[in-house]
Every structure is written in structure tokens, then in C-alpha cells.
Write a protein that holds these residues in place. Structure first.
Motif, PDB file in Angstrom:
ATOM      1  N   UNK A  71       2.951 -41.298  16.944  1.00  0.00           N
ATOM      2  CA  UNK A  71       3.440 -42.421  15.909  1.00  0.00           C
ATOM      3  C   UNK A  71       4.375 -42.111  14.990  1.00  0.00           C
ATOM      4  N   UNK A  72       3.831 -41.006  14.201  1.00  0.00           N
ATOM      5  CA  UNK A  72       4.786 -40.720  13.133  1.00  0.00           C
ATOM      6  C   UNK A  72       5.982 -40.012  13.319  1.00  0.00           C
ATOM      7  N   UNK A  73       6.167 -39.440  14.236  1.00  0.00           N
ATOM      8  CA  UNK A  73       7.296 -38.889  14.907  1.00  0.00           C
ATOM      9  C   UNK A  73       8.425 -39.748  14.898  1.00  0.00           C
ATOM     10  N   UNK A  74       8.161 -41.024  15.436  1.00  0.00           N
ATOM     11  CA  UNK A  74       9.085 -41.985  15.817  1.00  0.00           C
ATOM     12  C   UNK A  74       9.183 -43.103  14.901  1.00  0.00           C
ATOM     13  N   UNK A  75       8.731 -42.760  13.462  1.00  0.00           N
ATOM     14  CA  UNK A  75       8.594 -43.791  12.557  1.00  0.00           C
ATOM     15  C   UNK A  75       7.827 -44.922  12.384  1.00  0.00           C
ATOM     16  N   UNK A  76       6.892 -44.759  13.177  1.00  0.00           N
ATOM     17  CA  UNK A  76       5.823 -45.879  12.740  1.00  0.00           C
ATOM     18  C   UNK A  76       5.327 -45.861  11.257  1.00  0.00           C
ATOM     19  N   UNK A  77       5.309 -47.012  10.714  1.00  0.00           N
ATOM     20  CA  UNK A  77       5.077 -46.886   8.948  1.00  0.00           C
ATOM     21  C   UNK A  77       3.642 -46.851   8.697  1.00  0.00           C
ATOM     22  N   UNK A  78       2.804 -47.526   9.375  1.00  0.00           N
ATOM     23  CA  UNK A  78       1.220 -47.554   9.063  1.00  0.00           C
ATOM     24  C   UNK A  78       0.472 -47.385  10.328  1.00  0.00           C
ATOM     25  N   UNK A  79      -0.526 -46.460  10.263  1.00  0.00           N
ATOM     26  CA  UNK A  79      -1.596 -46.461  11.300  1.00  0.00           C
ATOM     27  C   UNK A  79      -2.948 -46.827  10.787  1.00  0.00           C
ATOM     28  N   UNK A  80      -3.641 -47.322  11.448  1.00  0.00           N
ATOM     29  CA  UNK A  80      -5.163 -47.963  11.083  1.00  0.00           C
ATOM     30  C   UNK A  80      -5.957 -47.466  12.112  1.00  0.00           C
ATOM     31  N   UNK A  94     -19.248 -36.752  14.436  1.00  0.00           N
ATOM     32  CA  UNK A  94     -18.162 -35.439  14.067  1.00  0.00           C
ATOM     33  C   UNK A  94     -16.916 -35.989  14.683  1.00  0.00           C
ATOM     34  N   UNK A  95     -16.691 -36.398  16.004  1.00  0.00           N
ATOM     35  CA  UNK A  95     -15.346 -36.774  16.205  1.00  0.00           C
ATOM     36  C   UNK A  95     -14.696 -37.694  15.677  1.00  0.00           C
ATOM     37  N   UNK A  96     -15.244 -38.693  14.999  1.00  0.00           N
ATOM     38  CA  UNK A  96     -14.757 -39.869  14.214  1.00  0.00           C
ATOM     39  C   UNK A  96     -14.441 -39.404  12.679  1.00  0.00           C
ATOM     40  N   UNK A  97     -15.145 -38.582  12.507  1.00  0.00           N
ATOM     41  CA  UNK A  97     -14.683 -37.951  11.205  1.00  0.00           C
ATOM     42  C   UNK A  97     -13.816 -36.846  11.277  1.00  0.00           C
ATOM     43  N   UNK A  98     -13.422 -36.124  12.188  1.00  0.00           N
ATOM     44  CA  UNK A  98     -12.576 -35.330  12.500  1.00  0.00           C
ATOM     45  C   UNK A  98     -11.129 -36.137  12.673  1.00  0.00           C
ATOM     46  N   UNK A  99     -11.049 -37.230  13.457  1.00  0.00           N
ATOM     47  CA  UNK A  99     -10.054 -37.924  13.538  1.00  0.00           C
ATOM     48  C   UNK A  99      -9.341 -38.682  12.359  1.00  0.00           C
ATOM     49  N   UNK A 100     -10.393 -39.050  11.346  1.00  0.00           N
ATOM     50  CA  UNK A 100     -10.157 -39.603  10.259  1.00  0.00           C
ATOM     51  C   UNK A 100      -9.202 -38.252   9.261  1.00  0.00           C
ATOM     52  N   UNK A 101      -9.835 -37.080   9.435  1.00  0.00           N
ATOM     53  CA  UNK A 101      -9.149 -35.957   8.843  1.00  0.00           C
ATOM     54  C   UNK A 101      -7.770 -35.780   9.291  1.00  0.00           C
ATOM     55  N   UNK A 102      -7.817 -35.843  10.590  1.00  0.00           N
ATOM     56  CA  UNK A 102      -6.371 -35.552  11.163  1.00  0.00           C
ATOM     57  C   UNK A 102      -5.387 -36.706  10.983  1.00  0.00           C
ATOM     58  N   UNK A 103      -5.731 -38.073  10.751  1.00  0.00           N
ATOM     59  CA  UNK A 103      -4.917 -38.896  10.085  1.00  0.00           C
ATOM     60  C   UNK A 103      -4.331 -38.702   8.857  1.00  0.00           C
ATOM     61  N   UNK A 104      -5.307 -38.430   7.886  1.00  0.00           N
ATOM     62  CA  UNK A 104      -5.173 -38.232   6.636  1.00  0.00           C
ATOM     63  C   UNK A 104      -4.298 -37.012   6.278  1.00  0.00           C
ATOM     64  N   UNK A 105      -4.389 -36.139   7.071  1.00  0.00           N
ATOM     65  CA  UNK A 105      -3.471 -35.113   6.859  1.00  0.00           C
ATOM     66  C   UNK A 105      -2.093 -35.092   7.277  1.00  0.00           C
ATOM     67  N   UNK A 106      -1.610 -36.142   7.929  1.00  0.00           N
ATOM     68  CA  UNK A 106      -0.155 -36.649   8.210  1.00  0.00           C
ATOM     69  C   UNK A 106       0.238 -37.797   7.320  1.00  0.00           C
ATOM     70  N   UNK A 107      -0.678 -38.213   6.295  1.00  0.00           N
ATOM     71  CA  UNK A 107       0.016 -39.019   5.161  1.00  0.00           C
ATOM     72  C   UNK A 107       1.225 -38.169   4.428  1.00  0.00           C
ATOM     73  N   UNK A 108       2.102 -39.223   4.177  1.00  0.00           N
ATOM     74  CA  UNK A 108       3.531 -38.846   3.503  1.00  0.00           C
ATOM     75  C   UNK A 108       4.274 -39.889   3.396  1.00  0.00           C
ATOM     76  N   UNK A 109       5.425 -39.476   2.839  1.00  0.00           N
ATOM     77  CA  UNK A 109       6.663 -40.469   2.753  1.00  0.00           C
ATOM     78  C   UNK A 109       6.930 -41.209   4.141  1.00  0.00           C
ATOM     79  N   UNK A 110       6.805 -42.535   4.115  1.00  0.00           N
ATOM     80  CA  UNK A 110       7.073 -43.195   5.202  1.00  0.00           C
ATOM     81  C   UNK A 110       6.164 -43.281   6.196  1.00  0.00           C
TER      82      UNK A 110
END
Length: 307
Positions: free
Chosen positions: A108-117, A148-164
Motif C-alpha cells: 500500500x505504501x509503495x503505490x501512494x496510499x496515504x493512510x492505513x488503519x 502476538x501476531x496482532x502486536x507484530x502487525x502493529x509494529x510492522x505498520x508503525x515502522x512504515x510511517x513517514x512522510x506521505x
């Protein structure tokens, strides 16, 4: 203003349907991605559909081309189970639900999706002392593979946060409400057992209506810039006795209610962060309305409150 384009994974699921309907009502152009397309008439308005596998190597950016928002609610598990939903294949469960989620976020980030929930879970908190309230600052220490899986996915999403690209995880408690066309309400079986005079074990837990979960998703999507990346979503601490007391009152049933559970031992959830953004769940009024609708769906005559 252009029509927002939103992709919802798991949109035909129990919680996903509420989210899709809320987005449709708000004027979003919705694409549902999942294993199978929705049945005709499942949603109130037409939606697009794209096939989705949570196997990481099968995920591409194609469904996200030209999309503004992504709501990730898909979860691969044994039918009827979340905690323990891994069955006899914990490796596959982790691969699809953690690695697959991370791959979706990256696509999603790669092609310009602005926000993921991301629809996370209160299960990330794990076990704490009885009566401890769960705020978002409480240590997450999951004691199930699901958590554990839900927390890991949270952390994966948080690591991708940045401009845009912004990511927000909603830690959702137990969800109740109608299941959608041809599907039962969460408490259909509980009410049936009570009306049949079967013994019901005491139990209390935190609950939120699916409509209020959907409202939280929409709210987070519409914020200019969310300050918090983790938000609890919960409403009531509900005892089975509370639910069935409404049934007993409306139907005049002679069956005894189950014993009251120990509500004081439950870890309720604080939702101050979400409330500060303007979120207002339905509370006791919506709980009662939902149970009356459940009874009516079972063709049982009930008294509707006035006003």
C-alpha cells in the motif's frame, strides 16, 4: 473534493461489513479484497472486489493503485476461533497474519496510499492483574499467538510511517451486533440457550457495537494528521446476565438468569484518546436496541421503548 477511494480487506467479515457500510454511507468508492466476493445484495450499495491471499509471496500492489486509504481487517484463522485460531498450523497462521499483513502494508505504501488503519485487538495486552484498566500506555505482553501476531502487525505498520504514509492501529475489544444478511447476531446462540432453559455459565467482558467500530475507523481516516498511532476501541463492560435480563424483561420469561459474573476482575479498556477525537459510542441504549432487534429477527414480539 474528489471521491475517496478505499480498500477494505476482510470486508465481508463480521466486523468488516460494518466498516464497508459506514464508508459507503460517507461516499467512499470501496473495493473489498478477500478470498471470495460478497453475495449479491450483501452490501447496501455496489462495491468493487479483488481477490486476496494473505500468503506474503502472493501479495502485489495492484489492488492499491490509485487508492487513498486502506483498512486491514482480514485475518486467516480456523472458523469461529481467533485465540487458538492457528489450529495445528501455528507457522502458517503466523506467516499469513503477520508476514502477510506486513506485505500488504508495504504494498500500500509503495503505490501512494496515504493512510492505513489496522484492526488490532485487545489481545495484545495479554494477562494482567484483575481489575487493571487497559490504556494504550499499558505494557503489551500477549499470552496467545493471536495476540502476538496482532502486536507484530502493529509494529510492522508503525515502522512504515513517514512522510506521505500514516498508519493507525485500533485495538478493538469484543464486537457485537447483527451479522448481516443470512448471518446470526453474535448473541443468537446465547439467547436461544436461555429461552430453551439451558444452564448458562457466568461471564463478563468488554464489548463494542460494530457500528461504533466503523465510526472509529471513519474518524481516524478523516483526521488531518493522527497524533496517536494506537487507539483502544471499547464501550461497555457487559455481563451475560445483563444481556439476558433484557430478554427476560421483554418476553416475560420464567427462566432464571445466570449468576452475576465478577465484573471487578475484568480488565476494562480506557478510550480517552478516541473520545478526545470526538468518538461517542452507543452505550447502554445501543446495547438494548441491538438485543431488541435480535429478538425481532427471531420473530419474537418485543416491546419497543418510546422516545
Amino acid at each position: 473534493m474528489s471521491t475517496p477511494r478505499t480498500v477494505v480487506s476482510g470486508g465481508t467479515g463480521y466486523v468488516g461489513r460494518f466498516i464497508v457500510e459506514s464508508l459507503l454511507a460517507a461516499g467512499h468508492d470501496v473495493t473489498v479484497i478477500g478470498r471470495r466476493p460478497p453475495a449479491d445484495g450483501f452490501f447496501s450499495k455496489p462495491v468493487h472486489f479483488a481477490s486476496l491471499s494473505l500468503e506474503p509471496e502472493a501479495i502485489t500492489s495492484a489492488p492499491f493503485e490509485g487508492v487513498d486509504f486502506f483498512v486491514h481487517g482480514a485475518f486467516d484463522h480456523e472458523p469461529g476461533k481467533y485465540r487458538g485460531g492457528e489450529g495445528n498450523n501455528p507457522q502458517g497462521f503466523r506467516r499469513r497474519n503477520l508476514d502477510g499483513s506486513a506485505a500488504l502494508f508495504a504494498a500500500a505504501k509503495t503505490v501512494g496510499v496515504r493512510r492505513t488503519v489496522f484492526l488490532s485487538s485487545r489481545a495484545v495486552y495479554g494477562s494482567h492483574s484483575p481489575g487493571v484498566w487497559f490504556s494504550e500506555t499499558v505494557e503489551a505482553r500477549p499470552d496467545t499467538l493471536y495476540g502476538e501476531v496482532k502486536l507484530g502487525a502493529e509494529q510492522a505498520l508503525s515502522a512504515l510511517r513517514g512522510p506521505g504514509f500514516q498508519g493507525v492501529s485500533l485495538r478493538v475489544t469484543g464486537v457485537y451486533g447483527p451479522g448481516g444478511p443470512g448471518r446470526p447476531h453474535k448473541w443468537t446462540g446465547l439467547v436461544a440457550d436461555y429461552l430453551a432453559g439451558r444452564e448458562i455459565a457466568p461471564r463478563a467482558g468488554t464489548e463494542v457495537h460494530g457500528r461504533d467500530v466503523a465510526a472509529a475507523v471513519r474518524l481516524v481516516l478523516e483526521l488531518p494528521t493522527p497524533d496517536d498511532v494506537i487507539l483502544n476501541v471499547s464501550d461497555l463492560l457487559v455481563d451475560r446476565r445483563d444481556i439476558l435480563a433484557i430478554v427476560k424483561r421483554e418476553l416475560g420469561s420464567s427462566h432464571p438468569l445466570p449468576e452475576a459474573a465478577d465484573k471487578g476482575a475484568v480488565n476494562a479498556m480506557r478510550t480517552d484518546r478516541l473520545a478526545a477525537l470526538g468518538w461517542r459510542p452507543g452505550g447502554r441504549k445501543l446495547l438494548e436496541e441491538s438485543i431488541l432487534e435480535l429478538l425481532e429477527s427471531c420473530n419474537v414480539s418485543v416491546r419497543r421503548p418510546s422516545g
